[in-house]
Write a protein that holds these residues in place. Structure first.
Motif, PDB file in Angstrom:
ATOM      1  N   PRO A  81       0.833  -1.203   0.000  1.00  0.00           N
ATOM      2  CA  PRO A  81       0.000   0.000   0.000  1.00  0.00           C
ATOM      3  C   PRO A  81       0.871   1.257   0.000  1.00  0.00           C
ATOM      4  N   VAL A  82       0.326   2.329  -0.574  1.00  0.00           N
ATOM      5  CA  VAL A  82       0.993   3.630  -0.559  1.00  0.00           C
ATOM      6  C   VAL A  82       0.200   4.542   0.377  1.00  0.00           C
ATOM      7  N   VAL A  83       0.885   5.026   1.401  1.00  0.00           N
ATOM      8  CA  VAL A  83       0.216   5.699   2.505  1.00  0.00           C
ATOM      9  C   VAL A  83       0.630   7.170   2.574  1.00  0.00           C
ATOM     10  N   THR A  84      -0.350   8.037   2.802  1.00  0.00           N
ATOM     11  CA  THR A  84      -0.061   9.458   3.027  1.00  0.00           C
ATOM     12  C   THR A  84      -0.480   9.831   4.438  1.00  0.00           C
ATOM     13  N   ILE A  85       0.361  10.606   5.117  1.00  0.00           N
ATOM     14  CA  ILE A  85       0.058  11.042   6.473  1.00  0.00           C
ATOM     15  C   ILE A  85      -0.419  12.487   6.435  1.00  0.00           C
ATOM     16  N   MET A  86      -1.621  12.706   6.973  1.00  0.00           N
ATOM     17  CA  MET A  86      -2.226  14.029   6.916  1.00  0.00           C
ATOM     18  C   MET A  86      -2.649  14.473   8.308  1.00  0.00           C
ATOM     19  N   GLY A  87      -2.967  15.748   8.445  1.00  0.00           N
ATOM     20  CA  GLY A  87      -3.452  16.244   9.722  1.00  0.00           C
ATOM     21  C   GLY A  87      -3.073  17.680   9.954  1.00  0.00           C
ATOM     22  N   HIS A  88      -3.577  18.234  11.052  1.00  0.00           N
ATOM     23  CA  HIS A  88      -3.345  19.634  11.376  1.00  0.00           C
ATOM     24  C   HIS A  88      -1.869  19.868  11.717  1.00  0.00           C
ATOM     25  N   VAL A  89      -1.420  21.090  11.492  1.00  0.00           N
ATOM     26  CA  VAL A  89      -0.032  21.452  11.795  1.00  0.00           C
ATOM     27  C   VAL A  89       0.265  21.195  13.272  1.00  0.00           C
ATOM     28  N   ASP A  90       1.438  20.653  13.521  1.00  0.00           N
ATOM     29  CA  ASP A  90       1.925  20.365  14.880  1.00  0.00           C
ATOM     30  C   ASP A  90       1.243  19.181  15.567  1.00  0.00           C
TER      31      ASP A  90
END
Ligand code: GDP
Ligand code: MG
Length: 371
Positions: A81-90
């Motif tokens: 799988p190819v995974v991207t990590i996302m989310g709010h800054v800090d």
């Protein structure tokens, strides 16, 4: 393509609209001056005046997707799988990416020095591979998707347990949902005094991310990226979701995929990080990448190690292109260099024409040729 109405076609052909209307009538089409004409009709009328619509063929040749052969189901095998990590800054995206990389990348790779190529691959204890895009946050989605590329299979939504859902958390959810990519929630910073995972779960119900404990089907993994807690479980959950998604590819074919990032290097020329999405990429392969082309001269992996081939879901960095492509550009390997060059040059030319076309109105010579 694009449509013309009767008056516009008349102008291009140097004929009064009434003439065109008559021709149309003979052809069984009742039209007025403002009527939009489809391509077939334009072709028909142009033919009546001894003209043929040109260019369509050439323009079509430049669409790379048509050169990608469809695989037989029987040739498809599981791919990482190819995974991207996302989310709010800090909230801990970079810390999580580093933490995963540090515990995993060098394992069994003596002396491996991680190299930034926009993505890296790890191998879990069970011997399964996972690829992480390390352009954290939304870049992977926004710049790539604006170019029609989709590289992410699974999104990890990092939410700090002491901060909860924030504006960029919502943005990330929207990107992942628009791309129809499954989301795993990493409830991070659990080591903090103020950590309140229930609040995170509560807030995320508003976005239809409901934990399994609460009767939903979203996986929540409590963790501390800083202390390396919960990483093992997160990796397991990624593999679980990957299995459900049945991600497959055929390693026994010419490669295609997407540019993750690219730049001009003083010494090496155009350098591009590519994610191989299907097939196997090899040194020496003739390749079209976005509006540029070349031959894969050298290829290195995420450990900076020179490699000769790279299979599905592998990120690599290559040299040998005539120009610098853009993140999100598609690449396709061709059987021979001549074809790659032809198509690459056509794409370059088309790009130039599009830039020019934005300024000047299309002329008769542009649209028609004498037959
Ligand atoms: P990003 O902006 O999402 O990439 O966040 P970073 O990874 O840069 O982290 C922001 C800050 O939070 C840094 O000071 C990190 O050390 C800290 N941090 C990240 N993960 C954790 C964690 O699990 N626990 C604690 N206590 N701090 C963390
Ligand atoms: Mg960061």
């Amino acid at each position: 393509s694009g449509t013309l109405n009767v008056t516009e076609l008349g102008e291009l052909l140097g004929k009064p609209a009434n003439d065109i209307i008559k021709k149309l009538m003979f052809a069984g089409v009742m039209a007025n001056k403002n009527q939009d004409l489809d391509e077939d009709t334009i072709e028909l009328i142009a033919g009546e005046y001894g003209m043929a619509v040109k260019k369509e063929v050439e323009v079509e040749k430049t669409d790379l997707t048509q050169y990608i052969e469809i695989d037989d189901e029987k040739d498809l095998k599981e791919r990482p799988p190819v995974v991207t990590i996302m989310g709010h800054v800090d909230h801990g995206k970079t810390t999580l990416l580093d933490s995963i990389r540090n515990t995993r990348v060098t394992a069994g790779e003596a002396g491996g020095i991680t190299q930034h190529i926009g993505a890296y691959q790890i191998r879990t204890d069970a011997g399964k591979k996972i690829t992480f895009l390390d352009t954290p946050g939304h870049a992977a989605f926004t710049s790539m998707r604006s170019r029609g590329a989709q590289v992410t299979d699974i999104a990890i939504l990092v939410v700090a347990a002491d901060d909860g859902v924030m504006p960029q958390t919502v943005e990330a959810i929207n990107h992942a949902k628009a791309a129809e990519v499954p989301i795993i929630v990493a409830v991070n910073k659990m080591d903090k005094e103020a950590a309140n995972p229930d609040r995170v779960m509560q807030e995320l119900t508003e976005y239809e991310l409901i934990s399994e404990d609460w009767g939903g089907d979203t996986i929540f993994v409590p963790m501390s990226a800083l202390q390396g807690e919960g990483i093992e479980e997160l990796l397991e959950m990624i593999l679980l979701v990957a299995e459900v998604e049945e991600l497959k590819a055929n390693a026994n074919r010419r490669a295609n995929g997407t540019v993750i990032e690219a730049e001009l290097d003083k010494g090496r020329g155009a350098v591009a990080s590519l994610l191989v999405q299907n097939g196997t990429l090899r040194v020496g392969d003739p390749i079209v990448v976005g509006n540029t082309f070349g031959r894969v001269r050298a290829m290195v992996n995420d450990l900076g190690k020179r490699i000769k081939k790279a299979g599905p879901s592998t990120p690599v960095e290559i040299t040998g292109l005539s120009n610098v492509p853009q993140a999100g550009d598609r690449f396709v390997v061709f059987e021979d260099e001549k074809t790659a060059r032809q198509i690459g040059e056509l794409r370059q030319q088309k790009q130039l024409e599009e830039r020019r076309g934005e300024q000047s109105k299309v002329s008769l010579e542009d649209l028609f040729e004498k037959i």
